[in-house]
Design a protein around this motif. Structure first.
Motif, PDB file in Angstrom:
ATOM      1  N   PRO A  36      33.925  24.454  21.330  1.00  0.00           N
ATOM      2  CA  PRO A  36      35.212  23.798  21.063  1.00  0.00           C
ATOM      3  C   PRO A  36      35.431  22.594  21.969  1.00  0.00           C
ATOM      4  CG  PRO A  36      35.536  25.830  22.287  1.00  0.00           C
ATOM      5  CD  PRO A  36      34.105  25.810  21.874  1.00  0.00           C
ATOM      6  N   ASP A  37      36.130  21.586  21.438  1.00  0.00           N
ATOM      7  CA  ASP A  37      36.441  20.418  22.246  1.00  0.00           C
ATOM      8  C   ASP A  37      37.888  20.420  22.727  1.00  0.00           C
ATOM      9  OD1 ASP A  37      37.764  19.926  19.887  1.00  0.00           O
ATOM     10  OD2 ASP A  37      36.567  18.156  19.341  1.00  0.00           O
ATOM     11  N   SER A  38      38.674  21.419  22.299  1.00  0.00           N
ATOM     12  CA  SER A  38      40.075  21.481  22.705  1.00  0.00           C
ATOM     13  C   SER A  38      40.267  22.212  24.031  1.00  0.00           C
ATOM     14  CB  SER A  38      40.915  22.169  21.622  1.00  0.00           C
ATOM     15  OG  SER A  38      40.432  23.483  21.371  1.00  0.00           O
ATOM     16  N   PHE A  39      39.242  22.930  24.486  1.00  0.00           N
ATOM     17  CA  PHE A  39      39.297  23.597  25.783  1.00  0.00           C
ATOM     18  C   PHE A  39      37.875  23.814  26.283  1.00  0.00           C
ATOM     19  CE2 PHE A  39      39.382  26.889  22.527  1.00  0.00           C
ATOM     20  CZ  PHE A  39      38.390  27.766  22.934  1.00  0.00           C
ATOM     21  N   ASP A  40      37.738  24.070  27.572  1.00  0.00           N
ATOM     22  CA  ASP A  40      36.431  24.320  28.179  1.00  0.00           C
ATOM     23  C   ASP A  40      36.213  25.816  28.329  1.00  0.00           C
ATOM     24  OD1 ASP A  40      35.728  21.618  28.540  1.00  0.00           O
ATOM     25  OD2 ASP A  40      37.024  21.504  30.299  1.00  0.00           O
ATOM     26  N   ILE A  41      34.966  26.237  28.139  1.00  0.00           N
ATOM     27  CA  ILE A  41      34.597  27.638  28.297  1.00  0.00           C
ATOM     28  C   ILE A  41      34.130  27.864  29.734  1.00  0.00           C
ATOM     29  CG2 ILE A  41      33.027  29.470  27.575  1.00  0.00           C
ATOM     30  CD1 ILE A  41      34.941  28.863  25.422  1.00  0.00           C
ATOM     31  N   PHE A  42      34.627  28.914  30.373  1.00  0.00           N
ATOM     32  CA  PHE A  42      34.222  29.302  31.723  1.00  0.00           C
ATOM     33  C   PHE A  42      33.759  30.750  31.695  1.00  0.00           C
ATOM     34  CE2 PHE A  42      37.232  25.893  32.097  1.00  0.00           C
ATOM     35  CZ  PHE A  42      36.706  25.090  33.090  1.00  0.00           C
ATOM     36  N   GLY A  43      32.901  31.107  32.642  1.00  0.00           N
ATOM     37  CA  GLY A  43      32.367  32.466  32.651  1.00  0.00           C
ATOM     38  C   GLY A  43      32.158  33.003  34.047  1.00  0.00           C
ATOM     39  N   GLY A  44      31.714  34.246  34.101  1.00  0.00           N
ATOM     40  CA  GLY A  44      31.467  34.924  35.366  1.00  0.00           C
ATOM     41  C   GLY A  44      31.320  36.411  35.149  1.00  0.00           C
ATOM     42  N   SER A  45      31.752  37.188  36.102  1.00  0.00           N
ATOM     43  CA  SER A  45      31.620  38.640  36.004  1.00  0.00           C
ATOM     44  C   SER A  45      32.660  39.205  35.051  1.00  0.00           C
ATOM     45  CB  SER A  45      31.787  39.278  37.385  1.00  0.00           C
ATOM     46  OG  SER A  45      33.103  39.095  37.866  1.00  0.00           O
ATOM     47  N   SER A  46      32.361  40.372  34.503  1.00  0.00           N
ATOM     48  CA  SER A  46      33.281  41.006  33.558  1.00  0.00           C
ATOM     49  C   SER A  46      34.325  41.861  34.257  1.00  0.00           C
ATOM     50  CB  SER A  46      32.499  41.869  32.561  1.00  0.00           C
ATOM     51  OG  SER A  46      31.768  42.883  33.241  1.00  0.00           O
ATOM     52  N   TRP A  47      34.255  41.973  35.583  1.00  0.00           N
ATOM     53  CA  TRP A  47      35.177  42.815  36.336  1.00  0.00           C
ATOM     54  C   TRP A  47      36.073  41.950  37.200  1.00  0.00           C
ATOM     55  CZ3 TRP A  47      34.901  47.859  35.011  1.00  0.00           C
ATOM     56  CH2 TRP A  47      33.722  48.283  34.374  1.00  0.00           C
ATOM     57  N   GLY A  48      37.249  42.446  37.492  1.00  0.00           N
ATOM     58  CA  GLY A  48      38.142  41.688  38.344  1.00  0.00           C
ATOM     59  C   GLY A  48      39.424  42.450  38.625  1.00  0.00           C
ATOM     60  N   ILE A  49      40.247  41.879  39.473  1.00  0.00           N
ATOM     61  CA  ILE A  49      41.578  42.394  39.779  1.00  0.00           C
ATOM     62  C   ILE A  49      42.545  41.318  39.322  1.00  0.00           C
ATOM     63  CG2 ILE A  49      43.118  43.201  41.605  1.00  0.00           C
ATOM     64  CD1 ILE A  49      40.708  44.073  43.188  1.00  0.00           C
ATOM     65  N   LEU A  50      43.247  41.578  38.220  1.00  0.00           N
ATOM     66  CA  LEU A  50      44.003  40.555  37.518  1.00  0.00           C
ATOM     67  C   LEU A  50      45.498  40.829  37.615  1.00  0.00           C
ATOM     68  CD1 LEU A  50      41.728  40.401  34.345  1.00  0.00           C
ATOM     69  CD2 LEU A  50      41.603  38.973  36.402  1.00  0.00           C
ATOM     70  N   THR A  51      46.285  39.764  37.652  1.00  0.00           N
ATOM     71  CA  THR A  51      47.716  39.902  37.865  1.00  0.00           C
ATOM     72  C   THR A  51      48.431  40.381  36.609  1.00  0.00           C
ATOM     73  OG1 THR A  51      48.206  37.622  37.221  1.00  0.00           O
ATOM     74  CG2 THR A  51      47.670  38.023  39.540  1.00  0.00           C
ATOM     75  N   ARG A  52      49.603  40.958  36.834  1.00  0.00           N
ATOM     76  CA  ARG A  52      50.439  41.379  35.711  1.00  0.00           C
ATOM     77  C   ARG A  52      50.839  40.169  34.865  1.00  0.00           C
ATOM     78  NH1 ARG A  52      55.131  42.652  38.028  1.00  0.00           N
ATOM     79  NH2 ARG A  52      56.113  40.767  37.228  1.00  0.00           N
ATOM     80  N   ASP A  53      51.170  39.042  35.503  1.00  0.00           N
ATOM     81  CA  ASP A  53      51.572  37.849  34.751  1.00  0.00           C
ATOM     82  C   ASP A  53      50.469  37.389  33.810  1.00  0.00           C
ATOM     83  OD1 ASP A  53      54.019  37.849  35.987  1.00  0.00           O
ATOM     84  OD2 ASP A  53      53.516  36.294  37.442  1.00  0.00           O
ATOM     85  N   LEU A  54      49.231  37.411  34.282  1.00  0.00           N
ATOM     86  CA  LEU A  54      48.111  37.006  33.432  1.00  0.00           C
ATOM     87  C   LEU A  54      47.951  37.974  32.267  1.00  0.00           C
ATOM     88  CD1 LEU A  54      45.639  35.224  32.856  1.00  0.00           C
ATOM     89  CD2 LEU A  54      44.302  36.768  34.325  1.00  0.00           C
ATOM     90  N   MET A  55      48.056  39.281  32.529  1.00  0.00           N
ATOM     91  CA  MET A  55      47.883  40.258  31.459  1.00  0.00           C
ATOM     92  C   MET A  55      49.021  40.168  30.450  1.00  0.00           C
ATOM     93  SD  MET A  55      45.042  41.233  32.477  1.00  0.00           S
ATOM     94  CE  MET A  55      44.698  42.327  31.096  1.00  0.00           C
TER      95      MET A  55
END
Length: 432
Positions: free
Chosen positions: A240-259
């Motif tokens: 896609p050209d409307s956004f960039d794809i980023f990657g990394g590990s499939s695990w993390g500690i994610l914030t409530r706001d993000l979820m």
């Protein structure tokens, strides 16, 4: 046996997981009843905040929402062992056996949770009743993660971070240590590892179109590749050209706001990205990373560490190596909060229990709240008494945490990560 409506959730069989992927904002499943704890207890002529209610907000330890899942028919005993190793009454826990497990095991898991006085008192452990298949390589794993986050948001909106663990994961420190390390940090930080790789292999991984049949079927099914749409220049899927794809590990500690943003999707981007990654292998390696780096409100929330230890020398099947006794010193020296993956009966788990968590197989991890003084659990009826273990016969104030050396070191490490500037949008400037 009747499963308690307040502690067991059933995913309606008439709706497929595919519908959940396309309409994740409707996944909250309606009203879910929860019995509330007494917020205030009468002491003399004055009310005092009960020691069984988590105090929230700055200056207090955080509240973590844990999703613990099993795949490929893993036994419910693995989930219970992990639950005991990470349990703290401040937190929320959602336990899920996938469709490859039997209904008998799901009922046994729910029965055990309901039979324990400490879980009944704090009312913070819930079990998914009727489940579905989960393939960790495909989009069903991403859909299941968002589904779990939606349920935990419905159960309580007061938690700070979301952590997804498999039954093959295990902690490397007590919860008192982890809660202490996170207490002084802003609650808007996302701990997730970003890759620096920008090679052609990652490009092909995005372009390659796969189908996860588990989305449509009840049980976990191998990924299928649409070979006719392989890598020829005129048949590959466009980046896609409307956004960039980023990657990394499939695990993390994610914030409530993000979820909340990913589940409720008050703009179209989370839903659009969800559909785009529906036919990508390992979409969990891209989804949250891409959301963070393409959303101005989250770009400055990134800490480039998932606080986990993994042996990345892959096996012939492409899986990470199972940890063994030779990894013990390396794991502890890493300062990680969690490690993966372990087999049932692994001697390394016993050593972690004895040397790091200081727990026996039938007890919770001792901490400031579970220290041999305070209120004693009373078994309320004979139907649960036969199954009850003395997980924590007595406890004190659950809002007090007492870290050990590991928690103190982790707190210093996390502070350094922020102060040294690793909390920045610079990671988001590195894309394929």
């Amino acid at each position: 046996m009747r499963l308690s409506s307040s502690n067991t959730f059933a995913w309606c069989s008439g709706f497929s997981l595919w519908f959940m992927v396309l309409a994740v904002t409707s996944v909250l499943l309606g009203a879910l009843s929860k019995s509330s704890l007494c917020l205030f207890c009468l002491v003399g002529n004055r009310y005092q905040i009960s020691s069984t209610v988590p105090l929230i907000g700055n200056g207090n330890p955080p509240v973590i929402a844990y999703w613990i899942s099993s795949t490929n028919g893993e036994k419910y005993e693995k989930i219970l062992r992990l639950l005991k190793a990470i349990y703290h009454p401040r937190n929320q826990y959602l336990l899920q056996l996938d469709a490859d497990s039997s209904d008998y095991e799901r009922k046994q898991l729910a029965l055990y949770v309901q039979s324990q006085g400490v879980f009944r008192t704090f009312d913070n452990v819930n079990v998914v009743g009727q489940s579905y298949g989960i393939n960790h390589m495909g989009s069903s794993s991403l859909a299941a993660t968002l589904h779990a986050a939606a349920l935990l948001l419905k159960l309580s909106a007061d938690w700070d971070w979301f952590i997804a663990l498999s039954a093959s994961d295990y902690p490397l420190m007590p919860q008192d240590d982890l809660l202490h390390a996170l207490t002084s940090l802003p609650r808007n930080l996302n701990f997730i590892h970003f890759t620096n790789k920008t090679g052609w292999k990652e490009q092909k991984c995005i372009e390659k179109i796969v189908i996860d049949p588990t989305i449509h079927l009840q049980n976990s099914t191998p990924i299928r590749t649409l070979r006719v749409l392989n890598y020829s220049s005129h048949k590959r899927r466009e980046i896609p050209d409307s956004f960039d794809i980023f990657g990394g590990s499939s695990w993390g500690i994610l914030t409530r706001d993000l979820m909340e943003y990913c589940v409720q999707g008050w703009d179209n981007f989370p839903r659009y990205l969800l559909m785009y990654l529906n036919n990508v292998v390992y979409p969990l390696n891209y989804y949250f990373h891409t959301i963070i780096c393409n959303s101005p409100e989250f770009q400055n929330s990134l800490v480039d560490s998932d606080l986990s230890f993994t042996e990345w020398n892959l096996t012939a099947s492409g899986e990470t190596q199972v940890l063994n006794m030779s990894h013990f010193d390396q794991m502890l020296a890493s300062g990680a909060a969690f490690a993966r993956s372990f087999h049932t009966g692994n001697q390394l788990l016993n050593r972690i229990d004895e040397s790091v968590l200081h727990r026996s197989s039938k007890e919770l991890v001792p901490g400031k709240w579970c220290r041999g003084e305070g209120r004693r659990v009373r078994v309320e009826n004979s139907s649960t008494a036969d199954h009850e273990e003395q997980l924590c016969p007595t406890w004190g104030n659950i809002n007090d945490v007492k870290p050990g050396s590991g928690g103190i070191k982790l707190a210093a490490l996390l502070t350094d990560l922020v102060v040294e500037g690793r909390l920045a949008t610079s990671h988001c400037r590195e894309h394929w």
